[in-house]
Design an enzyme around this catalytic site. Structure first.
Site, PDB file in Angstrom:
ATOM      1  N   ASP A 140       4.732  66.086  35.941  1.00 46.03           N
ATOM      2  CA  ASP A 140       6.001  66.790  36.118  1.00 46.03           C
ATOM      3  C   ASP A 140       7.084  66.130  35.262  1.00 46.03           C
ATOM      4  OD1 ASP A 140       8.282  68.216  37.613  1.00 46.03           O
ATOM      5  OD2 ASP A 140       6.530  68.898  38.717  1.00 46.03           O
ATOM      6  N   HIS A 176      13.135  67.615  39.214  1.00 50.39           N
ATOM      7  CA  HIS A 176      12.046  68.462  39.700  1.00 50.39           C
ATOM      8  C   HIS A 176      10.852  67.640  40.185  1.00 50.39           C
ATOM      9  CE1 HIS A 176       8.713  71.442  39.259  1.00 50.39           C
ATOM     10  NE2 HIS A 176       9.654  72.330  39.533  1.00 50.39           N
ATOM     11  N   SER A 367       6.850  76.099  42.652  1.00 49.69           N
ATOM     12  CA  SER A 367       6.790  74.668  42.341  1.00 49.69           C
ATOM     13  C   SER A 367       6.728  73.821  43.589  1.00 49.69           C
ATOM     14  CB  SER A 367       8.045  74.230  41.566  1.00 49.69           C
ATOM     15  OG  SER A 367       7.903  74.427  40.204  1.00 49.69           O
TER      16      SER A 367
END
Length: 521
Positions: A140, A176, A367
């Protein structure tokens, strides 16, 4: 088992949500912000007094509600819950943004909260911590390992593969990756993740804008292969989706995640946020288009812990790949989830109105559904270390809750039930069983590889092929039909033309850009 929302513990007089009860039991000296509400006839002032008698710090006594907001330790919370004058104790969530819907019951609806501890099957009392879970690799934007409340010292390795943001710097400029990691394996007492004792491997491929390129993601997969035994990596999470349509027969990232799968690593990928809200869309983007791995869609929980009213989030993508496979395979909560975020990261500064507490923010997207499944996979392997990726996928699919309100194949076979999957006392059937007729040794790597030429030849000579053909016959005993995977409009002719229409040179998708939209609401 321990109680979940809507259930009361046998020894308690007050209602306490399962996640809060387990957190208090596991962290007796931890600090909890809660609202204590009295039984009929007991005022807010009386609740404040009784809480203070149990060493709680009273913040406010209410008049419109016969309760009080207090801060109390875990052990004193349990004492307070035994008071016959106390009706309920719930978390003071601090969720105050306009338009925010509480999605924090996701741990109860998927029953992941039942896996945090070992319980006595007769009494339901906690007898110890849950078994040690294996490591989860998060591919990620990086992880902010300084967030000790969430990760402690469990980020055991951190490598930056991003050529878009090169250098030796670590951390998470976008935010994220930290959010994904905290959902999969965070240890916060307030916002715990699914597998809070899993070691975490941080493999950064994305820049501050959330963009990765194929070669960087494949390099991360290579690193996982080389280091899986050193760190006991059994699960890898890819909350990203490609920007180019492709076939799993040729896409290099699909090859990479298949190699991980064949090497004993459960690969979990997000379905993508490009759903139409009105019907199916093209699912021909890597890595979620790969038939072997677990592709995850997102459900909207409708602010309840009961999965029966859940539906697919309107932006959660579903449909068929160019190769005829229905995706996603399963679904998990992915709307209005609160998770850890680094201060100053792109997400925290772009949508500051979503911050619910210092260092925590709510977001939506597939996600965030994917790491729910990744964490569940780690919990299954903690209890069934002899299972491989196919057994984990089979267990999660076999026990998924059917969602009557979800249209078509929008949530795959349903919403995962982690506790039910973990409790299976038999080896689950493999949804990929018949695929292995086309998996063979790879002399170049010493591993195994999928022979796409042999499979393609077989498919083109069998005009009645559907993706259901690749499931084990054992699936007939499941509550859902293998026909969920079948495409009524599929034929070998349109499959061939569909795939060939995408095929310019191999370079047309060799350096695709990967991203996952995180601002879905």
């Amino acid at each position: 088992m321990l109680p979940t929302a809507g259930m009361a513990h046998d020894e308690l007089n007050a209602f306490v949500p399962g996640s809060l009860l387990q957190a208090a039991q596991a962290n007796p000296n931890g600090s909890f912000d809660v609202i204590v509400v009295g039984t009929k006839g007991n005022s807010g002032g009386e609740m404040a007094k009784r809480a203070a008698n149990e060493n709680a710090k009273v913040k406010k006594a209410f008049r419109s509600v016969n309760g009080a907001a207090v801060t109390v330790s875990g052990k004193d919370l349990l004492k307070l819950a035994r008071d016959s004058h106390v009706g309920s104790i719930t978390t003071d969530t601090k969720l105050r943004q306009t338009g925010y819907e509480n999605g924090e019951m996701w741990r109860q609806s998927t029953h992941v909260d039942q896996l945090w501890n070992t319980t006595d099957p007769l009494t339901g009392l906690v007898t110890g911590p849950g078994p040690q879970a294996p490591a989860i690799a998060i591919v990620d934007s990086g992880i902010d390992s300084s967030k000790v409340a969430d990760f402690g010292n469990r980020v055991v390795a951190s490598v930056n593969f991003s050529t878009l943001s090169s250098g030796s710097s670590h951390g998470d400029p976008e935010g994220h990756g930290t959010m994904v990691a905290a959902i999969a394996a965070g240890g916060s007492s307030i916002y715990p993740g699914v597998s809070p004792n899993s070691p975490i491997v941080d493999l950064r491929t994305a820049d501050a804008a959330g963009q990765s390129v194929t070669s960087d993601v494949i390099a991360a997969a290579d690193w996982i292969l080389a280091n899986k035994d050193k760190y006991n990596i059994r699960v890898a999470n890819f909350s990203m989706a490609g920007s180019e349509r492709s076939s799993f027969r040729y896409d290099p990232l699909d090859k990479a995640v298949e190699r991980l799968w064949f090497s004993g690593i459960v690969v979990v990928a997000a379905a993508g946020n490009h759903g139409s809200g009105t019907g199916s869309v093209d699912m021909s983007v890597a890595p979620g288009n790969d038939p072997f791995i677990i592709t995850v869609g997102a459900v909207d929980q409708k602010q309840t812990a009961d999965p029966l009213d859940d539906t697919a989030a309107p932006w959660s993508a579903y449909g068929f790949t160019a190769d005829g496979f229905s995706k996603p395979d399963v679904a998990a909560p992915g709307r209005y989830l609160v998770s850890a975020v680094p201060t100053g990261s792109t997400i925290a500064t772009t949508v500051p109105g979503r911050i619910v507490a210092p260092g925590y923010i709510w977001m939506s997207g597939t996600s965030f559904a994917a790491p729910v499944v990744a964490g569940a996979a780690a919990q299954l392997l903690a209890r069934h270390p002899d299972w491989g990726p196919d057994e984990v996928k089979g267990a999660l699919m076999l026990t998924s809750a059917y969602l009557p309100g979800a249209g078509g194949q929008s949530t795959g076979v349903g919403e995962i039930d982690a506790a039910s999957a973990a409790s299976l006392d038999f080896t689950p059937p493999s949804p990929n069983e018949n695929f292995y007729a086309f998996v063979e040794p790879d002399p170049a790597t010493g591993g195994r590889t999928f022979n796409e030429a042999s499979w393609s030849s077989y498919v083109q000579s069998n005009a009645n092929w559907t993706s259901a053909n690749w499931a084990s016959a054992s699936w007939s005993s499941a509550s859902w039909s293998s026909a969920n995977w079948a495409s009524a409009s599929w034929s070998s002719a349109n499959w061939t033309s569909n795939v060939n229409s995408m095929m310019g040179s191999a370079a047309s998708w060799s350096e695709s850009t990967f991203s996952e939209s995180t601002f879905s609401e």
